[in-house]
Scaffold this motif. Structure first.
Motif, mmCIF file in Angstrom:
data_model
loop_
_atom_site.group_PDB
_atom_site.id
_atom_site.type_symbol
_atom_site.label_atom_id
_atom_site.label_comp_id
_atom_site.label_asym_id
_atom_site.label_seq_id
_atom_site.Cartn_x
_atom_site.Cartn_y
_atom_site.Cartn_z
ATOM 1 N N LYS A 1 0.927 -1.234 0.058
ATOM 2 C CA LYS A 1 -0.097 -0.041 0.098
ATOM 3 C C LYS A 1 0.810 1.401 -0.040
ATOM 4 O O LYS A 1 0.357 2.275 -0.586
ATOM 5 C CB LYS A 1 -0.944 0.062 1.251
ATOM 6 C CG LYS A 1 -2.129 -0.993 1.242
ATOM 7 C CD LYS A 1 -3.174 -0.915 2.321
ATOM 8 C CE LYS A 1 -4.430 -1.764 2.010
ATOM 9 N NZ LYS A 1 -5.501 -1.419 2.816
ATOM 10 N N THR A 2 2.192 1.181 0.490
ATOM 11 C CA THR A 2 2.884 2.307 0.146
ATOM 12 C C THR A 2 3.935 2.294 -0.637
ATOM 13 O O THR A 2 4.270 2.980 -1.391
ATOM 14 C CB THR A 2 3.421 2.923 1.905
ATOM 15 O OG1 THR A 2 2.454 2.705 2.896
ATOM 16 C CG2 THR A 2 4.433 4.032 1.872
ATOM 17 N N LEU A 3 4.878 1.355 -0.531
ATOM 18 C CA LEU A 3 6.140 1.191 -1.288
ATOM 19 C C LEU A 3 5.825 1.004 -2.863
ATOM 20 O O LEU A 3 6.200 1.729 -3.505
ATOM 21 C CB LEU A 3 7.060 0.000 -0.685
ATOM 22 C CG LEU A 3 8.323 -0.177 -1.276
ATOM 23 C CD1 LEU A 3 9.372 1.160 -0.963
ATOM 24 C CD2 LEU A 3 9.179 -1.399 -0.867
ATOM 25 N N PHE A 4 5.099 -0.233 -3.133
ATOM 26 C CA PHE A 4 4.896 -0.224 -4.388
ATOM 27 C C PHE A 4 3.864 0.790 -5.200
ATOM 28 O O PHE A 4 3.845 1.216 -6.292
ATOM 29 C CB PHE A 4 4.673 -1.648 -4.651
ATOM 30 C CG PHE A 4 5.398 -2.791 -4.155
ATOM 31 C CD1 PHE A 4 6.898 -2.865 -4.997
ATOM 32 C CD2 PHE A 4 5.240 -3.589 -3.450
ATOM 33 C CE1 PHE A 4 7.563 -3.568 -4.646
ATOM 34 C CE2 PHE A 4 6.136 -4.525 -3.199
ATOM 35 C CZ PHE A 4 7.602 -4.576 -3.696
ATOM 36 N N TYR A 5 2.813 0.899 -4.302
ATOM 37 C CA TYR A 5 1.755 1.839 -4.767
ATOM 38 C C TYR A 5 2.304 3.102 -5.155
ATOM 39 O O TYR A 5 2.052 4.022 -5.916
ATOM 40 C CB TYR A 5 0.826 1.935 -3.901
ATOM 41 C CG TYR A 5 -0.380 3.168 -3.883
ATOM 42 C CD1 TYR A 5 -1.216 2.851 -5.168
ATOM 43 C CD2 TYR A 5 -0.469 4.091 -3.191
ATOM 44 C CE1 TYR A 5 -2.108 4.009 -5.204
ATOM 45 C CE2 TYR A 5 -1.598 5.043 -3.160
ATOM 46 C CZ TYR A 5 -2.218 5.023 -4.558
ATOM 47 O OH TYR A 5 -3.498 6.032 -4.944
ATOM 48 N N GLY A 6 3.190 3.588 -4.000
ATOM 49 C CA GLY A 6 3.659 5.014 -4.117
ATOM 50 C C GLY A 6 4.709 4.973 -5.366
ATOM 51 O O GLY A 6 4.852 6.005 -6.104
ATOM 52 N N GLU A 7 5.525 3.818 -5.499
ATOM 53 C CA GLU A 7 6.434 3.947 -6.712
ATOM 54 C C GLU A 7 5.689 3.950 -8.221
ATOM 55 O O GLU A 7 6.080 4.695 -9.237
ATOM 56 C CB GLU A 7 7.153 2.570 -6.750
ATOM 57 C CG GLU A 7 8.317 2.620 -7.489
ATOM 58 C CD GLU A 7 9.453 3.781 -7.328
ATOM 59 O OE1 GLU A 7 9.711 4.603 -8.362
ATOM 60 O OE2 GLU A 7 9.821 4.094 -6.122
ATOM 61 N N ARG A 8 4.553 3.285 -8.209
ATOM 62 C CA ARG A 8 3.859 3.127 -9.520
ATOM 63 C C ARG A 8 3.120 4.626 -9.790
ATOM 64 O O ARG A 8 3.382 5.184 -10.580
ATOM 65 C CB ARG A 8 2.800 2.227 -9.510
ATOM 66 C CG ARG A 8 1.787 2.415 -10.537
ATOM 67 C CD ARG A 8 1.251 1.368 -10.826
ATOM 68 N NE ARG A 8 0.293 1.456 -12.299
ATOM 69 C CZ ARG A 8 -0.562 0.679 -12.719
ATOM 70 N NH1 ARG A 8 -0.453 -0.568 -12.349
ATOM 71 N NH2 ARG A 8 -1.379 1.248 -13.806
ATOM 72 N N LEU A 9 2.878 5.370 -8.683
ATOM 73 C CA LEU A 9 2.487 6.755 -8.800
ATOM 74 C C LEU A 9 3.519 7.820 -9.364
ATOM 75 O O LEU A 9 3.268 8.383 -10.100
ATOM 76 C CB LEU A 9 1.666 7.215 -7.530
ATOM 77 C CG LEU A 9 0.427 6.814 -6.932
ATOM 78 C CD1 LEU A 9 0.090 7.141 -5.637
ATOM 79 C CD2 LEU A 9 -0.602 6.965 -8.034
ATOM 80 N N LEU A 10 4.723 7.377 -8.692
ATOM 81 C CA LEU A 10 5.660 8.420 -9.001
ATOM 82 C C LEU A 10 6.047 8.117 -10.586
ATOM 83 O O LEU A 10 6.331 9.031 -11.341
ATOM 84 C CB LEU A 10 6.878 7.935 -8.052
ATOM 85 C CG LEU A 10 8.203 8.853 -8.351
ATOM 86 C CD1 LEU A 10 7.785 10.341 -7.881
ATOM 87 C CD2 LEU A 10 9.112 8.474 -7.703
ATOM 88 N N CYS A 11 6.115 6.886 -10.987
ATOM 89 C CA CYS A 11 6.180 6.497 -12.380
ATOM 90 C C CYS A 11 5.337 7.085 -13.453
ATOM 91 O O CYS A 11 5.785 7.630 -14.477
ATOM 92 C CB CYS A 11 6.304 4.838 -12.623
ATOM 93 S SG CYS A 11 7.941 3.996 -12.045
ATOM 94 N N GLU A 12 4.222 6.975 -13.011
ATOM 95 C CA GLU A 12 3.161 7.380 -13.831
ATOM 96 C C GLU A 12 3.009 8.927 -13.890
ATOM 97 O O GLU A 12 2.737 9.400 -14.804
ATOM 98 C CB GLU A 12 1.801 7.100 -13.297
ATOM 99 C CG GLU A 12 1.625 5.577 -13.717
ATOM 100 C CD GLU A 12 0.156 4.904 -12.877
ATOM 101 O OE1 GLU A 12 -0.437 5.751 -12.145
ATOM 102 O OE2 GLU A 12 -0.147 3.873 -13.398
ATOM 103 N N GLN A 13 3.368 9.680 -12.850
ATOM 104 C CA GLN A 13 3.408 11.064 -12.975
ATOM 105 C C GLN A 13 4.798 11.729 -13.565
ATOM 106 O O GLN A 13 4.672 12.785 -14.249
ATOM 107 C CB GLN A 13 3.411 11.557 -11.470
ATOM 108 C CG GLN A 13 1.872 11.457 -10.752
ATOM 109 C CD GLN A 13 2.148 11.893 -9.221
ATOM 110 O OE1 GLN A 13 2.342 13.031 -9.192
ATOM 111 N NE2 GLN A 13 1.251 11.184 -8.383
ATOM 112 N N VAL A 14 5.796 11.085 -13.161
ATOM 113 C CA VAL A 14 7.030 11.558 -13.843
ATOM 114 C C VAL A 14 6.850 11.275 -15.437
ATOM 115 O O VAL A 14 7.486 12.104 -16.472
ATOM 116 C CB VAL A 14 8.328 10.989 -13.219
ATOM 117 C CG1 VAL A 14 9.883 11.167 -13.952
ATOM 118 C CG2 VAL A 14 8.627 11.256 -11.880
ATOM 119 N N PHE A 15 6.408 9.929 -15.914
ATOM 120 C CA PHE A 15 6.627 9.649 -17.280
ATOM 121 C C PHE A 15 5.043 9.734 -17.585
ATOM 122 O O PHE A 15 4.911 8.904 -18.436
ATOM 123 C CB PHE A 15 7.221 8.325 -17.407
ATOM 124 C CG PHE A 15 8.867 8.398 -17.122
ATOM 125 C CD1 PHE A 15 9.580 8.760 -17.886
ATOM 126 C CD2 PHE A 15 9.189 7.730 -15.768
ATOM 127 C CE1 PHE A 15 11.187 8.738 -17.450
ATOM 128 C CE2 PHE A 15 10.451 7.597 -15.519
ATOM 129 C CZ PHE A 15 11.389 8.324 -16.263
#
Length: 625
Positions: free
Chosen positions: A247-261
């Motif tokens: 809920k935090t590590l992987f979810y946050g990483e996916r959000l970051l990927c989708e926002q940066v790229f």
């Protein structure tokens, strides 16, 4: 920039027969050509100024940190430079020299942006942690303007970030800058360089995050060789870590990927896959390995169910976060871990049933109390009931197969399809009760064997009523077994007190001779003393059942004895001159009965009380002890 027009030479009269044949020797430059050249000149000024090789200052400083307004202009100039290059490439009369200059500038700009991208990722590492990113995602739409660095004004930036914390502001700005650089580099054809840096840095962060959560990569042989205490500790740690990881590590990483790229879904997917896949496979590989263990005894069931429940509860998030085709292996592993854990649970349930059936203890429980097997099985089953929902999922495709029909009285209220776990639990209880029937036969005293059955079934019923088992087995099941307890209690009473009841005449007030009365008193004394002596060592642990048994015996015995006592006591004293045959006043019987079924003769021996009660009856009439 000045726009130059080339003037054509005058025609020679001898060479040109007319004015209409006059043509310029070079084309006029178009307005668009002029504009593109100006774009190149502006870009050259900014890009050269921030060329890392041009000065030591620009080599160590950050464009996006030092001057955000200039950073916006820099990105715009790169965009304009790209437009100029495309224009000259499409122009038939374009100058190769201009393209070379523009291309060199573009390479220099990409080198600078690559460095800026790395610096922002590194410097903002603690502010781009998964928790911060995931917590701000719900607010992202309200602050979408800040994500567009190129159109953001200073006033807008301040207004947008006023309502958020300092950490969120830093995180928001960093993500905005990263997105702007990524958009620029991808649109300029330099996405690979940007992605390479991003993957390396962010993967190290995800791997470190999983390590700090205490999750490590293990092999099946390592898990198999672990002592249970060590493995259980790792299971507890994994249970604490998995929710945070998903809920935090992987979810946050996916959000970051989708926002940066955001400019490229395929790049966002590729980044998330390479950054998170290995860590996710390590995370969900652990429960699968535990499910494959061959040394899981029934006592370890509940940790396995905890693992199953954790994965099952998180499945919607797992399916959503790892929804990409490239991360399908993670979803498959999570599903497979549920399959392996479910298989382990089914195996342990079979082992548990087998352990009940194979219990070979041949020593009767002292005093007819609750058998250790009953306590163990019912405590175990009551804990299982707390996992009824996931157990239902596990056994739904695992029907109960037995060679004999199930008793309609106990199983007729369950639908095999709607209540698979209820049927499974009811069956385990039935297996226990059948085993207890066999253990009751170990008692030489039939009354004690029925007391043993009543005690154990009462324990079962009370355990069901006081736990989640009551929702699984239902009121019908409870009522049926309560009725069975009463039947066992009645049999105990009949077998344990029949001699005492039979020692008194059917009509206690009938006129009989003194010899007959004397005989009845003797028989009653002997029968009561025998029953009392045995049953002061018997036990009924349940207070409610104990009181019910004693009250039932007292209601049947004391009134009859009182009538007989009142009718013949005086005659016995007149004829014998003493009350040696009349040992018990009716009130004394209640007191003696109260001593019973506590597991010890806490009232003393019956003979010691007979003299005191006789004395009491002589001096105080029918006064009790």
């Amino acid at each position: 920039m000045r726009t130059l027009f080339f003037k054509s030479p005058s025609p020679s009269p001898s060479n040109s027969p007319s004015r209409s044949a006059t043509q310029p020797s070079s084309p006029r430059r178009s307005f668009s050509d002029s504009l593109m050249e100006e774009n190149i000149e502006i870009a050259q000024t900014l890009i050269t100024q921030w060329d890392s090789d041009s000065s030591s200052y620009t080599n160590i400083s950050s464009l996006f940190h030092d001057d955000r307004q200039e950073a916006r202009l820099y990105l715009k100039s790169v965009k304009d430079l790209q437009s100029a290059m495309q224009h000259f490439l499409s122009s038939q009369d374009s100058s190769a020299e201009k393209l070379i200059i523009a291309q060199n500038l573009m390479q220099s700009a990409m080198k600078r942006l690559e460095k800026e991208f790395y610096q922002i990722l590194s410097a903002s590492r603690e502010y781009l942690d998964a928790e911060t990113v995931s917590s701000r995602s719900s607010k992202a739409s309200a602050r979408s303007s800040i994500s567009d660095l190129e159109s953001e004004s200073e006033d807008e930036s301040r207004a947008t970030t006023e309502s958020v914390s300092a950490e969120e502001q830093i995180s928001t700005i960093a993500m905005s800058d990263l997105k702007s650089i990524a958009d620029c580099m991808i649109s300029s054809g330099y996405g690979k360089e940007c992605v390479r840096i991003y993957k390396i840095l962010r993967k190290s962060i995800v791997d470190e995050g999983l390590y700090l959560l205490g999750v490590e990569k293990l092999s099946l042989s390592q898990v198999q060789k672990m002592d249970w205490q060590v493995l259980e500790t790792k299971i507890k740690n994994w249970l604490s870590a998995v929710k945070v990881a998903v809920k935090t590590l992987f979810y946050g990483e996916r959000l970051l990927c989708e926002q940066v790229f955001a400019a490229s879904d395929s790049i966002a997917e590729s980044c998330f896959n390479e950054i998170s896949k290995e860590a996710a496979m390590t995370l969900f590989g652990f429960p699968e390995l535990v499910g494959k263990c061959k040394k899981l005894s029934p006592e370890k069931m509940f940790r396995i169910l905890d693992l199953y429940q954790a994965v099952s509860d998180l499945w919607p998030e797992i399916e959503s976060i790892f929804s990409f085709e490239s991360t399908s292996a993670v979803r498959s592993l999570a599903v497979n871990s549920l399959i392996k854990l479910g298989e382990a649970v089914r195996t342990m349930l079979m082992d548990f049933e087998s352990a009940i059936q194979k219990d070979s203890s041949k020593t009767p429980v002292p005093a007819g109390g609750v058998h250790p097997l009953t306590r163990y099985v019912m405590n175990y089953i009551s804990f299982l009931a707390d996992y009824s929902e996931i157990l239902g999922d596990i056994v739904v495709d695992w029907p109960l197969t037995i060679s004999t029909p199930l008793p309609e009285a106990y199983f007729g209220c369950y639908d095999a399809e709607e209540s698979p776990i209820s049927i499974r639990i009811a069956w385990l209880v039935l297996v226990l009760l059948c085993k207890l029937d066999g253990k009751a036969e170990l008692y030489k005293d039939v009354a004690l064997s029925y007391l043993f059955l009543a005690n154990n079934l009462q324990y079962v019923v009370v355990k069901v009523r006081g736990s989640s088992l009551k929702y699984l087995l239902g009121e019908y099941w409870v009522e049926k077994h309560e009725s069975k307890v009463k039947q066992y209690a009645s049999n105990y009473e009949r077998m344990g007190w029949s001699k005492v009841f039979a020692s008194l005449p059917e009509d206690p007030t009938a006129q009989i001779s003194s010899d007959e009365a004397k005989s009845y008193f003797k028989r009653f004394n002997a029968a009561f003393e025998e029953a009392y002596k045995k049953q002061t060592s018997w036990v009924v642990p349940d207070p409610k059942l104990r009181d019910e048994l004693k009250v039932s015996v007292a209601k049947k015995l004391v009134p009859v004895y009182r009538e007989f006592y009142e009718k013949h006591r005086v005659g016995m004293r007149r004829e014998c001159g003493e009350d040696s045959l009349v040992r018990y006043a009716p009130e004394n019987l209640d007191n003696y009965l109260s001593d019973l079924l506590y597991g010890a003769a806490n009232g003393g021996s019956v003979s010691s009380f007979s003299s005191s009660s006789s004395s009491s009856s002589n001096s105080h009439g029918r006064q009790g002890r």
